[in-house]
Design a protein around this motif. Structure first.
Motif, PDB file in Angstrom:
ATOM      1  N   SER A  20      78.118   6.538   0.291  1.00  0.00           N
ATOM      2  CA  SER A  20      78.620   6.751  -1.147  1.00  0.00           C
ATOM      3  C   SER A  20      77.138   6.848  -1.926  1.00  0.00           C
ATOM      4  O   SER A  20      76.099   6.604  -1.264  1.00  0.00           O
ATOM      5  CB  SER A  20      79.020   5.419  -1.581  1.00  0.00           C
ATOM      6  N   GLY A  21      77.227   7.023  -3.258  1.00  0.00           N
ATOM      7  CA  GLY A  21      76.314   6.949  -4.253  1.00  0.00           C
ATOM      8  C   GLY A  21      76.024   5.245  -4.311  1.00  0.00           C
ATOM      9  O   GLY A  21      76.398   4.498  -3.942  1.00  0.00           O
ATOM     10  N   ILE A  23      76.088   2.000  -6.212  1.00  0.00           N
ATOM     11  CA  ILE A  23      77.191   1.357  -6.897  1.00  0.00           C
ATOM     12  C   ILE A  23      76.422   0.185  -7.566  1.00  0.00           C
ATOM     13  O   ILE A  23      75.797  -0.683  -7.112  1.00  0.00           O
ATOM     14  CB  ILE A  23      78.215   0.608  -5.848  1.00  0.00           C
ATOM     15  N   GLY A  25      75.642  -3.360  -9.808  1.00  0.00           N
ATOM     16  CA  GLY A  25      76.316  -4.301 -10.086  1.00  0.00           C
ATOM     17  C   GLY A  25      75.775  -4.990 -11.048  1.00  0.00           C
ATOM     18  O   GLY A  25      75.369  -4.263 -12.328  1.00  0.00           O
TER      19      GLY A  25
ATOM     20  N   LEU B  38      86.530  -2.103   2.337  1.00  0.00           N
ATOM     21  CA  LEU B  38      85.209  -1.728   1.896  1.00  0.00           C
ATOM     22  C   LEU B  38      84.646  -2.896   0.899  1.00  0.00           C
ATOM     23  O   LEU B  38      83.512  -3.494   0.784  1.00  0.00           O
ATOM     24  CB  LEU B  38      84.919  -0.412   1.782  1.00  0.00           C
ATOM     25  N   GLN B  42      81.615  -5.460   0.723  1.00  0.00           N
ATOM     26  CA  GLN B  42      80.336  -5.180  -0.307  1.00  0.00           C
ATOM     27  C   GLN B  42      80.538  -6.399  -1.257  1.00  0.00           C
ATOM     28  O   GLN B  42      79.314  -7.134  -1.275  1.00  0.00           O
ATOM     29  CB  GLN B  42      80.706  -3.916  -0.937  1.00  0.00           C
ATOM     30  N   GLY B 112      72.211  -3.468  -6.888  1.00  0.00           N
ATOM     31  CA  GLY B 112      72.829  -2.226  -6.487  1.00  0.00           C
ATOM     32  C   GLY B 112      73.170  -2.216  -5.049  1.00  0.00           C
ATOM     33  O   GLY B 112      72.302  -3.027  -4.349  1.00  0.00           O
ATOM     34  N   TRP B 113      74.142  -1.447  -4.669  1.00  0.00           N
ATOM     35  CA  TRP B 113      74.403  -1.374  -3.085  1.00  0.00           C
ATOM     36  C   TRP B 113      74.796  -0.011  -2.837  1.00  0.00           C
ATOM     37  O   TRP B 113      75.331   0.840  -3.585  1.00  0.00           O
ATOM     38  CB  TRP B 113      75.312  -2.628  -2.676  1.00  0.00           C
ATOM     39  N   GLN B 114      74.807   0.461  -1.748  1.00  0.00           N
ATOM     40  CA  GLN B 114      74.978   1.696  -1.341  1.00  0.00           C
ATOM     41  C   GLN B 114      75.306   1.773   0.199  1.00  0.00           C
ATOM     42  O   GLN B 114      74.868   1.077   0.980  1.00  0.00           O
ATOM     43  CB  GLN B 114      73.745   2.629  -1.485  1.00  0.00           C
ATOM     44  N   ARG B 115      76.592   2.458   0.555  1.00  0.00           N
ATOM     45  CA  ARG B 115      76.661   2.824   1.894  1.00  0.00           C
ATOM     46  C   ARG B 115      76.298   4.006   2.412  1.00  0.00           C
ATOM     47  O   ARG B 115      75.999   5.047   1.834  1.00  0.00           O
ATOM     48  CB  ARG B 115      78.512   3.249   2.005  1.00  0.00           C
ATOM     49  N   LEU B 151      78.635  -1.481   9.158  1.00  0.00           N
ATOM     50  CA  LEU B 151      79.822  -1.477   8.678  1.00  0.00           C
ATOM     51  C   LEU B 151      80.873  -0.977   9.997  1.00  0.00           C
ATOM     52  O   LEU B 151      81.852  -0.697   9.587  1.00  0.00           O
ATOM     53  CB  LEU B 151      79.852  -0.462   7.403  1.00  0.00           C
ATOM     54  N   GLU B 154      84.414  -2.838   9.691  1.00  0.00           N
ATOM     55  CA  GLU B 154      85.208  -2.180   8.838  1.00  0.00           C
ATOM     56  C   GLU B 154      85.699  -0.866   9.235  1.00  0.00           C
ATOM     57  O   GLU B 154      86.778  -0.449   9.007  1.00  0.00           O
ATOM     58  CB  GLU B 154      84.364  -2.186   7.403  1.00  0.00           C
TER      59      GLU B 154
END
Lengths: 154, 459
Positions: A20-21, A23, A25, B38, B42, B112-115, B151, B154
Motif C-alpha cells: 500500500s501507500g 496510510i 494516522g 488488515l 494495522q 504513519g504505516w505502510q504495507r 503479515l 493475515e
C-alpha cells in the motif's frame, strides 16, 4: 483436481495482502521534557535539547521549582562535549543571559538582555525565541536596541 | 433433440445465475473481510506502538544517548516485532527499511504505516516520531521510531477465506445444477408425453388420452388435447358409421334390383328370339331394350361385387393353377387369342382362378377397346414370391391427369364417352380383386407410347 486447486490458490494469493501507500494516522505522541529544555543548532537548523536535571534537593521531595533563567544560562554556556561530538553548535554568545523575562500583552514575552541584540545572528535570535516560548511572539531588548516579533519556527 | 435443448438452456441459465451471484457475493465479502482483517492488524500494531512510546515518557534527555535509544528498541521488540530508532545520523536496531514517503510523513509530525512486500513476504511498517511539550505548543524531537511485523498470519487467514469462498461457490453451483435438472425434468416429461400422444393420435389411435396432472399450463394443454381427441374420435366414428350406412344402402338397392331385372331379362330374351319376325323399327326397339337390360344387369352384378368387397365378405377360393394356362383359357373364352400376342411361360401359383379371369379379361378388354394393336400379355416371375402379368397396347396411352384416378369407381377418362360398353366399375373391381389376393394392380405409360397395366400377385 489438485492442480486446479493449486492454480486457484495462486490466483487467490495474488489477490491477497497487497502493498500500500503510506496510510496517515494521528499526530505523533508528545511528552513532557524531564529536564531543562533549550535549543541548539545542528546543520543550520534549530533542534531541541533536554538537559537532565540533577537529583531532587531532598529525598521524597519533588524537584526544585524551575528557575526561568536556567535554560538561558545553559544556552549561553553552549553545547556540552557530548553534544558537540554529535554535531550540535550554538550561536548564542556567552553574555546573553537575560536580566528579566516579562509577559507582553496577551501571549507575547519581552526578554531583556545585557547586550546589543542587533548583533545577534538570525539563528541565535531563533534559538533565544525558542528557548523563551515556541510559537509565540518574543521581543528582545537590550542596551537601547530591540528586536520585536521574533518567532520560533519549529 | 428439442428436449435436450430445453434442458441445456435451463442448466446454462441456472449455472450462470448461480455463478454470477456467488462470484459477486463471495467476491464482495472476500474484499471486505480482507480489508477488515488488515485494518485490525494495522490498528493493533499502531496502538501497541503509541502505547509503548507513551510509556517511555517523559523525555529524559535529548539528544538521547545510545543507551536510551537501545532501551526504546528493546521496549518495542518482541517475537513478532522488530524496532528501529533513528536520531540524526544515528540508528539503533536493524532489519527495517522505511520508504522515503513514510519517513517524510513521520518527520512531518504524523504517525504513519505502510504495507510492503519484502522478498515475497508481506509486512507492515509503522512509524512515529516524538514531540516535546513546550509552553502550549509541541516541538519535534527529531526522533524517528519504526516497528515492523510480518503479515503472514493475515495472508493465511485471507487465503483460507478465499478457498472457503471458492468451495461455497462450487457447492452452490452443483446444487443449482441439480435443481435445474429437476426443474427441466418436471417440464420435459409432460412435453414428451404430449408429443407421443399426438403422434399416436395422428397414427389413428383415436382413443389416446393424456393423464392430467396438476393445474398448471401443461395440465391445461393436456386437458385441451383430451377434449380435442374426444371430439375427433366422435366425429370419425360418425363418419365411419355414415359411410357404412351408405354402403349398406347400395348393397340393399342392388339386391332389390335383381328381382325385377331377372324378370325383365327373361322377357327381353323371349323378345330377342321373336325380333326376326318383327318389323324393322320394332326389331330395333326390341334389340335396344334387350341390350340395355343386359347392361343394367351387368351393372347391378358389378355393384353387388363391389359391395361385397366393401363389406369384407368377398372370399378367395384358392386353387393351384398354372397361370399361363389360366390366361390362355381367358383369352380363348372371349375369342381374343388371335388379337393378342401372349408371352406365357408356365408358372404355378396358388390363387383364385375365377377372380384372375375377371382381372385379365378386364385389362385385355380395355386394351383392345381403348388402346390400339398390338396388344401383348407378358407373364414373368420376379423375386421368388411374385407373379407379374403385364398387359400393354400401342394406343394413345393414359392421360397424365387421368392416371391417378384410373382405378376410381365410375371414373371415365374421356367425358365425351358417356355411353361406353363398360359399367365404369371394371378397373375398380380388378383392383379390389388384386388387393384381395394381397397383390397390387398398377397403371402407367410405356416408353414407346401406349398404356401398361401391371398385375402383381403373390405365389
Amino acid at each position: 483436481m489438485r492442480a486446479a486447486l493449486l492454480v486457484l490458490l495462486l490466483v487467490v494469493a495474488g489477490c491477497g495482502v497487497r502493498p500500500s501507500g503510506v496510510i496517515p494516522g494521528l499526530r505523533v505522541p508528545a511528552g513532557k521534557p524531564e529536564g531543562v529544555l533549550l535549543f541548539l543548532l545542528r546543520d543550520g537548523a534549530v533542534v531541541p535539547v533536554v538537559r537532565p536535571e540533577g537529583p531532587p534537593s531532598a529525598p521524597g521531595q519533588p524537584g526544585r521549582p524551575r528557575d526561568p533563567s536556567e535554560p538561558f544560562a545553559l544556552l549561553a554556556a553552549g553545547p556540552t562535549a557530548e553534544e558537540q561530538a554529535l554535531g550540535l553548535t550554538s550561536e548564542v554568545p556567552a553574555e546573553a543571559v537575560p536580566t528579566s523575562i516579562l509577559p507582553d500583552g496577551e501571549d507575547g514575552t519581552v526578554v531583556r538582555l545585557p547586550m546589543d541584540v542587533t548583533t545577534l545572528s538570525p539563528l541565535a535570535t531563533e534559538q533565544l525565541a525558542c528557548t523563551t516560548a515556541p510559537g509565540r511572539p518574543v521581543t528582545l531588548e537590550g542596551e537601547g536596541t530591540s528586536r520585536a516579533q521574533v518567532f520560533c519556527e519549529i | 433433440m428439442r428436449g435436450s435443448g430445453l434442458r441445456t438452456r435451463l442448466l446454462v441459465a441456472f449455472a450462470l445465475l448461480v455463478a454470477v451471484t456467488a462470484a459477486l457475493v463471495a467476491g464482495g465479502i472476500y474484499v471486505q473481510a480482507r480489508d477488515v482483517i488488515l485494518q485490525q492488524a494495522q490498528d493493533a500494531a499502531v496502538i501497541r506502538l503509541t502505547e509503548r512510546i507513551e510509556a517511555s515518557y517523559p523525555v529524559a534527555a535529548l539528544p538521547p544517548g545510545r543507551a536510551a535509544m537501545e532501551n526504546i528498541v528493546g521496549a518495542l521488540s518482541d517475537r513478532d516485532y522488530r524496532a528501529v530508532v533513528i536520531y540524526g545520523d544515528q540508528q539503533v536496531g536493524r532489519g527495517i527499511t522505511p520508504s522515503p514517503a513514510l519517513r517524510e510523513r513521520v518527520r512531518s509530525g504524523y504517525v504513519g504505516w505502510q504495507r510492503v512486500v519484502e522478498g515475497g513476504e508481506p509486512a507492515l511498517i509503522i512509524g512515529t516520531g516524538l514531540d516535546i511539550e513546550a509552553g502550549n505548543t509541541v516541538v519535534p524531537t527529531g526522533l524517528e521510531i519504526y516497528t515492523q511485523r510480518s503479515l503472514w498470519p493475515e495472508q493465511n487467514s485471507i487465503d483460507q477465506l478465499a478457498v472457503r469462498a471458492w468451495l461455497t461457490g462450487g457447492l452452490s453451483l452443483l446444487f443449482a445444477l441439480v435443481l435445474a435438472v429437476l426443474a427441466a425434468r418436471g417440464v420435459l416429461r409432460p412435453v414428451r408425453e404430449l408429443r407421443q400422444a399426438a403422434r399416436r393420435l395422428g397414427e389413428g389411435e383415436l382413443a389416446t388420452r393424456l393423464e392430467v396432472r396438476g393445474t398448471d399450463e401443461l395440465a391445461g394443454v393436456a386437458d385441451t388435447f383430451n377434449n380435442t381427441a374426444t371430439v375427433l374420435e366422435y366425429q370419425v366414428n360418425e363418419l365411419r358409421r355414415m359411410e357404412a350406412d351408405a354402403r349398406r344402402f347400395v348393397a340393399d338397392v342392388s339386391h332389390e334390383l335383381r328381382t325385377p331385372l331377372a324378370a325383365m331379362t327373361a322377357v327381353t330374351d323371349i323378345l330377342d328370339e321373336e325380333a326376326a319376325r318383327l318389323p324393322p323399327d320394332s326389331a330395333a326397339a326390341v334389340r335396344l331394350v334387350s341390350q340395355e337390360t343386359h347392361n343394367l344387369t351387368r351393372l347391378v352384378n358389378d355393384l353387388m361385387e363391389i359391395t361385397r368387397f366393401d363389406a369384407g365378405t368377398a372370399a378367395l377360393a384358392y386353387d393351384e393353377v398354372d397361370v399361363a394356362e389360366a390366361v390362355r383359357a381367358t383369352l380363348r373364352a372371349r375369342g381374343w387369342t388371335s388379337s393378342v400376342a401372349a408371352n406365357l411361360p408356365s408358372v404355378i401359383a396358388r390363387l383364385d382362378p375365377r377372380r384372375l379371369d375377371v382381372i385379365v379379361a378386364n385389362l385385355v378388354g380395355n386394351a383392345l377397346r381403348h388402346g390400339a394393336p398390338p396388344v401383348t400379355v407378358t407373364l414373368t416371375v420376379s423375386p421368388p414370391e411374385w407373379v407379374n402379368i403385364e398387359v400393354t397396347d400401342r394406343g394413345p396411352g393414359l392421360d397424365l391427369t387421368a392416371l391417378p384416378h384410373v382405378f376410381d369407381r365410375f371414373y371415365k377418362a374421356d367425358t365425351a364417352r358417356t355411353r361406353s360398353e363398360g359399367s365404369g366399375l371394371g378397373l375398380a373391381i380388378a383392383w379390389e380383386n388384386a388387393r384381395l389376393h394381397g397383390g397390387m394392380l398398377t397403371a402407367g405409360n410405356a416408353e414407346g407410347g401406349g398404356a401398361v397395366f401391371t398385375l402383381r400377385l403373390p405365389r
